[in-house]
Motif scaffolding. Sequence first.
Motif, PDB file in Angstrom:
ATOM      1  N   ILE A 581       0.849  -1.193   0.000  1.00 40.44           N
ATOM      2  CA  ILE A 581       0.000   0.000   0.000  1.00 40.44           C
ATOM      3  C   ILE A 581       0.885   1.244   0.000  1.00 40.44           C
ATOM      4  O   ILE A 581       1.783   1.383   0.834  1.00 40.44           O
ATOM      5  CB  ILE A 581      -0.920  -0.003   1.240  1.00 40.44           C
ATOM      6  CG1 ILE A 581      -1.803  -1.269   1.179  1.00 40.44           C
ATOM      7  CG2 ILE A 581      -1.769   1.268   1.308  1.00 40.44           C
ATOM      8  CD1 ILE A 581      -2.462  -1.608   2.472  1.00 40.44           C
ATOM      9  N   THR A 582       0.627   2.135  -0.963  1.00 39.65           N
ATOM     10  CA  THR A 582       1.421   3.356  -1.072  1.00 39.65           C
ATOM     11  C   THR A 582       0.505   4.563  -0.886  1.00 39.65           C
ATOM     12  O   THR A 582      -0.594   4.606  -1.436  1.00 39.65           O
ATOM     13  CB  THR A 582       2.101   3.440  -2.450  1.00 39.65           C
ATOM     14  OG1 THR A 582       2.772   2.201  -2.692  1.00 39.65           O
ATOM     15  CG2 THR A 582       3.127   4.569  -2.496  1.00 39.65           C
ATOM     16  N   GLU A 583       0.990   5.519  -0.077  1.00 35.42           N
ATOM     17  CA  GLU A 583       0.199   6.725   0.184  1.00 35.42           C
ATOM     18  C   GLU A 583       0.826   7.927  -0.511  1.00 35.42           C
ATOM     19  O   GLU A 583       1.999   7.919  -0.874  1.00 35.42           O
ATOM     20  CB  GLU A 583       0.130   6.990   1.693  1.00 35.42           C
ATOM     21  CG  GLU A 583      -0.600   5.906   2.454  1.00 35.42           C
ATOM     22  CD  GLU A 583      -0.674   6.214   3.951  1.00 35.42           C
ATOM     23  OE1 GLU A 583      -0.887   7.394   4.301  1.00 35.42           O
ATOM     24  OE2 GLU A 583      -0.503   5.268   4.745  1.00 35.42           O
ATOM     25  N   GLU A 584       0.019   8.962  -0.617  1.00 36.07           N
ATOM     26  CA  GLU A 584       0.458  10.210  -1.254  1.00 36.07           C
ATOM     27  C   GLU A 584       1.675  10.806  -0.559  1.00 36.07           C
ATOM     28  O   GLU A 584       2.552  11.382  -1.194  1.00 36.07           O
ATOM     29  CB  GLU A 584      -0.706  11.217  -1.188  1.00 36.07           C
ATOM     30  CG  GLU A 584      -0.933  11.969  -2.484  1.00 36.07           C
ATOM     31  CD  GLU A 584      -2.230  12.766  -2.405  1.00 36.07           C
ATOM     32  OE1 GLU A 584      -3.145  12.429  -3.172  1.00 36.07           O
ATOM     33  OE2 GLU A 584      -2.333  13.674  -1.539  1.00 36.07           O
ATOM     34  N   ASN A 585       1.718  10.680   0.787  1.00 33.63           N
ATOM     35  CA  ASN A 585       2.834  11.262   1.546  1.00 33.63           C
ATOM     36  C   ASN A 585       4.104  10.409   1.478  1.00 33.63           C
ATOM     37  O   ASN A 585       5.073  10.669   2.167  1.00 33.63           O
ATOM     38  CB  ASN A 585       2.433  11.509   2.998  1.00 33.63           C
ATOM     39  CG  ASN A 585       2.060  10.213   3.718  1.00 33.63           C
ATOM     40  OD1 ASN A 585       2.313   9.110   3.207  1.00 33.63           O
ATOM     41  ND2 ASN A 585       1.470  10.337   4.887  1.00 33.63           N
ATOM     42  N   GLY A 586       4.064   9.383   0.644  1.00 32.03           N
ATOM     43  CA  GLY A 586       5.275   8.580   0.446  1.00 32.03           C
ATOM     44  C   GLY A 586       5.348   7.336   1.310  1.00 32.03           C
ATOM     45  O   GLY A 586       6.191   6.474   1.085  1.00 32.03           O
ATOM     46  N   SER A 610      -4.319   4.481   7.281  1.00 32.03           N
ATOM     47  CA  SER A 610      -3.701   5.449   6.375  1.00 32.03           C
ATOM     48  C   SER A 610      -3.588   6.795   7.066  1.00 32.03           C
ATOM     49  O   SER A 610      -4.371   7.113   7.974  1.00 32.03           O
ATOM     50  CB  SER A 610      -4.538   5.583   5.099  1.00 32.03           C
ATOM     51  OG  SER A 610      -5.850   5.982   5.431  1.00 32.03           O
ATOM     52  N   THR A 611      -2.628   7.602   6.641  1.00 37.26           N
ATOM     53  CA  THR A 611      -2.482   8.956   7.181  1.00 37.26           C
ATOM     54  C   THR A 611      -2.692   9.987   6.084  1.00 37.26           C
ATOM     55  O   THR A 611      -2.895  11.167   6.353  1.00 37.26           O
ATOM     56  CB  THR A 611      -1.087   9.141   7.811  1.00 37.26           C
ATOM     57  OG1 THR A 611      -0.104   8.737   6.857  1.00 37.26           O
ATOM     58  CG2 THR A 611      -0.939   8.294   9.065  1.00 37.26           C
ATOM     59  N   SER A 612      -2.615   9.545   4.824  1.00 36.33           N
ATOM     60  CA  SER A 612      -2.890  10.434   3.689  1.00 36.33           C
ATOM     61  C   SER A 612      -3.559   9.585   2.605  1.00 36.33           C
ATOM     62  O   SER A 612      -3.587   8.359   2.715  1.00 36.33           O
ATOM     63  CB  SER A 612      -1.585  11.064   3.175  1.00 36.33           C
ATOM     64  OG  SER A 612      -0.788  10.070   2.557  1.00 36.33           O
ATOM     65  N   PRO A 613      -4.099  10.198   1.556  1.00 36.18           N
ATOM     66  CA  PRO A 613      -4.789   9.404   0.536  1.00 36.18           C
ATOM     67  C   PRO A 613      -3.886   8.309  -0.052  1.00 36.18           C
ATOM     68  O   PRO A 613      -2.689   8.519  -0.244  1.00 36.18           O
ATOM     69  CB  PRO A 613      -5.159  10.440  -0.530  1.00 36.18           C
ATOM     70  CG  PRO A 613      -5.275  11.715   0.227  1.00 36.18           C
ATOM     71  CD  PRO A 613      -4.222  11.645   1.303  1.00 36.18           C
TER      72      PRO A 613
END
Length: 638
Positions: A581-586, A610-613
């Motif tokens: 899983i990869t988030e927008e914040n890296g 998650s902490t960002s999209p």
Amino acid sequence: MILSQNTFAQDTSIYDKNQVFDPLFMTHDGTEFRSANGAPGPKYWQNSVNYNIHATLDEKDTLINGNVTINYTNNSPDELKYLWLQLDQNLFNPDSRGAATTLVTGDRFDVKGYKKGGYHIQSATVIYKGKTYKIDPVITDTRMQLRLPFTVKPNGDKIDVKVQYSFSIPEYGADRMGRLYTKNGVVYQLAQWYPRMCVYDAVKGWNTLPYMGLGEFYCDYGDFDYYVTVPADMIVAGSGDLQNAEQVLTRTEIKRLAEASKSDSTVFIVKENEIGDKSTRPAEKGMLTWHFKMHNSRDVSWTASKAFIWDAARINFPSGRKGISMAVYPIESKGYDAYGRATQYLKQSIEFYSKTYFEYPWNSAVAVAGVALGMEYPGIIFCSYRIGKANLWHDITHEIGHNWFPMIVGSNERRYMWMDEGMNTFINGYASNAFHHGEYGDTTNRSILGMARTMMRAKDPLMTPPESMSLRDYGQYYSKTAVGLNILRNSVIGPDRFDYAFKTYIDRWAFKHPQPNDFFRTMNDAAGEDLNWFWKEWFYETWKLDQSVKSVKYVDDNAANGALITIENLQQMALPVTLQITEENGNRNELKLPVEVWQRDSEWTFKYNSTSPITSVVLDPHDELPDINRKNNTWKSK
Ligand SMILES: [Zn+2]
């Protein structure tokens, strides 16, 4: 874009959890012969059989003339009114069942139109309690029944069987034996060369399935004492230990062999420029008899030729014991890129399997270059004279790997081909990784994507017996089994638990006759995991795997509150889940879900913190599973 992802996916799942987690699978109790934990039970028995064989190679008529004396011990609780023997050479009789069921176009295990094949049984006698009885054998295809005028008693009674026989050596012996014409002479590879006992066991009684080509062998264990008489100008190599080196070798050859037995690098016993030289043989004319013995084996084979180069090196066993690895090959196969490295391939394979799985119990092993593409016997393997480099490495490490499955762990190859080919292919991958800093690459997992393609079209499950397996599917005995064991090891229970259970299986069943359930139960018991779902789907079915990411939603529509990710199992096979899983914040995380999520239903939603999209969710990111549709494995945010 989310919609466009979904257009690749199958809309409705065909998954039925009760088929995979089937409460009715393998429910019978253990017995006093085979325990519920997969070990041989307290009353486990098997019969034993010792062979004394004398055979002569008649080169002029291309014949083997032989006589065999079999000491048979009936350890079963049953009286035996008759005995069954295997007459494998009868496959090469043009009237055999194997010939009748060969495709018009021919195949690898064909008799190739050989007209003179099959055993001639000159006489069969039995000796029981000091009395000799002549028996009229009843021969049906590749089996011979000896009906006795008395019964062999249970629990250790003994009987001797003597058979006089001959057969014409086929040129192409179903890719398991035969003759190869080379510049300096014929290479004879002799196997299935004496009548041998069928196995009488507690599962089927007498195991009398005929030899038809693809299905291999099932034999009891015992000691072999055998003598082969060949023209004096030939070199013989065979299973087991040579007993009379002084009579069949020269002083120089004996000295060189002693040197090789102390050397990790390869030493020539007969060099290229010595082929055909009179000085290499102790006698110039007539015949010489080579005498070999092998302890606790299920078979023996041998080779003879005047065309051989012969080299050897020491084998170092984990216990400190030493052995000898050898290669014999014609001049056509010489050189570093070919059989010049065969002795080392063999030595290093044996050292690896001994260290990793179970110590090789015998003292010598020999690789023979000849007509057979690749065929295994205890202590001797027949490989194609035409191959070299990686192909030869893979051939040698595979054929000698069979000395663990089925020569040490004595499964019934004729019924369960995956138990020898598949387990062997599985261990071959690790041997290749370990060989010479990975010179020939990692083969443990290379076939996963190809496996998915094969599984898409497979019609027959692995439990199908060889003679009813579709000929284009029999490769699955090797690859599907090996891939399955790797998935179990690396993606389901982990290497430590798998290796411990797998070694427990080898230790429990070394020199015995395991059935598939003994393997399944040992793995369940020693790893401490009910893997029945896996055994059923992988070995009894042709189900396919298709995991997919269905949707990603956020708690209260806010990615900072966490995400609800829904995955789906679209086909009938279930396996654990790995997601990246990869988030927008890296942030990038890998997540594992156990197979038990599929015990609920075909769809599973879990919360991810998650902490960002989330920008992407990827299922099976390391290509460990044979997923037939990888397009629905990835979800992307835009
Ligand atoms: Zn094989």
